[in-house]
Design a protein around this motif. Structure first.
Motif, PDB file in Angstrom:
ATOM      1  N   ASP A  95      -4.970  -4.329  -6.792  1.00  0.00           N
ATOM      2  CA  ASP A  95      -4.019  -4.458  -5.684  1.00  0.00           C
ATOM      3  C   ASP A  95      -2.716  -3.731  -6.000  1.00  0.00           C
ATOM      4  O   ASP A  95      -2.380  -3.495  -7.145  1.00  0.00           O
ATOM      5  N   LEU A  96      -1.993  -3.427  -4.944  1.00  0.00           N
ATOM      6  CA  LEU A  96      -0.713  -2.756  -5.127  1.00  0.00           C
ATOM      7  C   LEU A  96       0.376  -3.779  -5.426  1.00  0.00           C
ATOM      8  O   LEU A  96       0.388  -4.877  -4.888  1.00  0.00           O
ATOM      9  N   TYR A  97       1.277  -3.377  -6.279  1.00  0.00           N
ATOM     10  CA  TYR A  97       2.425  -4.231  -6.565  1.00  0.00           C
ATOM     11  C   TYR A  97       3.611  -3.337  -6.861  1.00  0.00           C
ATOM     12  O   TYR A  97       3.460  -2.128  -7.065  1.00  0.00           O
ATOM     13  N   GLY A  98       4.758  -3.915  -6.850  1.00  0.00           N
ATOM     14  CA  GLY A  98       5.940  -3.156  -7.185  1.00  0.00           C
ATOM     15  C   GLY A  98       6.713  -3.876  -8.268  1.00  0.00           C
ATOM     16  O   GLY A  98       6.564  -5.076  -8.451  1.00  0.00           O
ATOM     17  N   GLN A  99       7.540  -3.133  -8.973  1.00  0.00           N
ATOM     18  CA  GLN A  99       8.348  -3.759  -9.989  1.00  0.00           C
ATOM     19  C   GLN A  99       9.811  -3.671  -9.635  1.00  0.00           C
ATOM     20  O   GLN A  99      10.287  -2.662  -9.159  1.00  0.00           O
ATOM     21  N   LYS A 100      10.486  -4.768  -9.842  1.00  0.00           N
ATOM     22  CA  LYS A 100      11.867  -4.888  -9.466  1.00  0.00           C
ATOM     23  C   LYS A 100      12.597  -5.496 -10.632  1.00  0.00           C
ATOM     24  O   LYS A 100      12.020  -6.297 -11.357  1.00  0.00           O
ATOM     25  N   SER A 101      13.837  -5.127 -10.832  1.00  0.00           N
ATOM     26  CA  SER A 101      14.541  -5.824 -11.903  1.00  0.00           C
ATOM     27  C   SER A 101      15.499  -6.830 -11.284  1.00  0.00           C
ATOM     28  O   SER A 101      16.166  -6.573 -10.293  1.00  0.00           O
ATOM     29  N   ILE A 102      15.478  -8.002 -11.836  1.00  0.00           N
ATOM     30  CA  ILE A 102      16.275  -9.093 -11.289  1.00  0.00           C
ATOM     31  C   ILE A 102      17.204  -9.632 -12.374  1.00  0.00           C
ATOM     32  O   ILE A 102      16.976  -9.447 -13.555  1.00  0.00           O
ATOM     33  N   ALA A 103      18.220 -10.322 -11.941  1.00  0.00           N
ATOM     34  CA  ALA A 103      19.130 -10.966 -12.878  1.00  0.00           C
ATOM     35  C   ALA A 103      18.499 -12.279 -13.301  1.00  0.00           C
ATOM     36  O   ALA A 103      18.053 -13.072 -12.475  1.00  0.00           O
ATOM     37  N   PRO A 130      12.412  -7.057 -15.690  1.00  0.00           N
ATOM     38  CA  PRO A 130      11.527  -6.554 -14.652  1.00  0.00           C
ATOM     39  C   PRO A 130      10.523  -7.618 -14.235  1.00  0.00           C
ATOM     40  O   PRO A 130       9.979  -8.325 -15.077  1.00  0.00           O
ATOM     41  N   VAL A 131      10.308  -7.742 -12.937  1.00  0.00           N
ATOM     42  CA  VAL A 131       9.317  -8.687 -12.438  1.00  0.00           C
ATOM     43  C   VAL A 131       8.358  -7.969 -11.494  1.00  0.00           C
ATOM     44  O   VAL A 131       8.686  -6.934 -10.925  1.00  0.00           O
ATOM     45  N   SER A 132       7.186  -8.535 -11.349  1.00  0.00           N
ATOM     46  CA  SER A 132       6.192  -7.972 -10.437  1.00  0.00           C
ATOM     47  C   SER A 132       6.275  -8.682  -9.107  1.00  0.00           C
ATOM     48  O   SER A 132       6.447  -9.888  -9.047  1.00  0.00           O
ATOM     49  N   MET A 133       6.170  -7.917  -8.033  1.00  0.00           N
ATOM     50  CA  MET A 133       6.156  -8.511  -6.712  1.00  0.00           C
ATOM     51  C   MET A 133       5.028  -7.916  -5.898  1.00  0.00           C
ATOM     52  O   MET A 133       4.718  -6.733  -6.027  1.00  0.00           O
ATOM     53  N   CYS A 134       4.425  -8.735  -5.032  1.00  0.00           N
ATOM     54  CA  CYS A 134       3.323  -8.234  -4.227  1.00  0.00           C
ATOM     55  C   CYS A 134       3.853  -7.335  -3.107  1.00  0.00           C
ATOM     56  O   CYS A 134       5.030  -7.375  -2.759  1.00  0.00           O
ATOM     57  N   GLN A 135       2.949  -6.564  -2.554  1.00  0.00           N
ATOM     58  CA  GLN A 135       3.280  -5.604  -1.506  1.00  0.00           C
ATOM     59  C   GLN A 135       3.949  -6.300  -0.321  1.00  0.00           C
ATOM     60  O   GLN A 135       4.917  -5.811   0.255  1.00  0.00           O
ATOM     61  N   CYS A 136       3.434  -7.463   0.007  1.00  0.00           N
ATOM     62  CA  CYS A 136       3.926  -8.235   1.131  1.00  0.00           C
ATOM     63  C   CYS A 136       5.408  -8.584   0.972  1.00  0.00           C
ATOM     64  O   CYS A 136       6.208  -8.363   1.880  1.00  0.00           O
ATOM     65  N   CYS A 137       5.774  -9.098  -0.165  1.00  0.00           N
ATOM     66  CA  CYS A 137       7.172  -9.475  -0.400  1.00  0.00           C
ATOM     67  C   CYS A 137       8.080  -8.257  -0.411  1.00  0.00           C
ATOM     68  O   CYS A 137       9.203  -8.328   0.053  1.00  0.00           O
ATOM     69  N   LEU A 138       7.586  -7.160  -0.958  1.00  0.00           N
ATOM     70  CA  LEU A 138       8.411  -5.966  -1.027  1.00  0.00           C
ATOM     71  C   LEU A 138       8.669  -5.390   0.345  1.00  0.00           C
ATOM     72  O   LEU A 138       9.738  -4.883   0.635  1.00  0.00           O
ATOM     73  N   GLU A 139       7.674  -5.483   1.211  1.00  0.00           N
ATOM     74  CA  GLU A 139       7.828  -4.927   2.553  1.00  0.00           C
ATOM     75  C   GLU A 139       8.647  -5.805   3.458  1.00  0.00           C
ATOM     76  O   GLU A 139       9.177  -5.353   4.459  1.00  0.00           O
ATOM     77  N   ASN A 140       8.736  -7.083   3.129  1.00  0.00           N
ATOM     78  CA  ASN A 140       9.522  -7.991   3.953  1.00  0.00           C
ATOM     79  C   ASN A 140      11.000  -7.982   3.616  1.00  0.00           C
ATOM     80  O   ASN A 140      11.775  -8.723   4.183  1.00  0.00           O
ATOM     81  N   LYS A 141      11.347  -7.195   2.645  1.00  0.00           N
ATOM     82  CA  LYS A 141      12.755  -7.139   2.241  1.00  0.00           C
ATOM     83  C   LYS A 141      13.569  -6.350   3.252  1.00  0.00           C
ATOM     84  O   LYS A 141      13.134  -5.317   3.686  1.00  0.00           O
TER      85      LYS A 141
END
Ligand SMILES: [Zn+2]
Length: 67
Positions: A23-31, A56-67
């Motif tokens: 599956d596709l995922y994205g990586q984001k860096s969070i505090a 860095p954290v992994s997020m699913c495609q759905c969460c990334l697109e809802n941003k």
């Protein structure tokens, strides 16, 4: 945000759902942590001042697109 295909199972940081292999995922860096800057904490016997740390954290495609 560039999406990558995961080669192992991951958990979405945001919705806690499983990101399956392939599956596709994205990586984001969070505090990390909600601590107030300058607050001190004992770590390994030393008194350290906590600052925000970015991880860095992994997020699913759905969460990334809802941003
Ligand atoms: Zn998600």
């Amino acid at each position: 945000m560039k999406l990558k295909k995961t080669r192992k199972e991951r958990k979405c940081y945001s919705c806690k759902s499983l990101i399956n292999k392939g599956d596709l995922y994205g990586q984001k860096s969070i505090a990390l942590g909600e601590k107030v800057n300058g607050e001190s904490e004992t770590f390994d016997g030393m008194n350290v001042v906590i600052n925000y740390m970015r991880i860095p954290v992994s997020m699913c495609q759905c969460c990334l697109e809802n941003k």
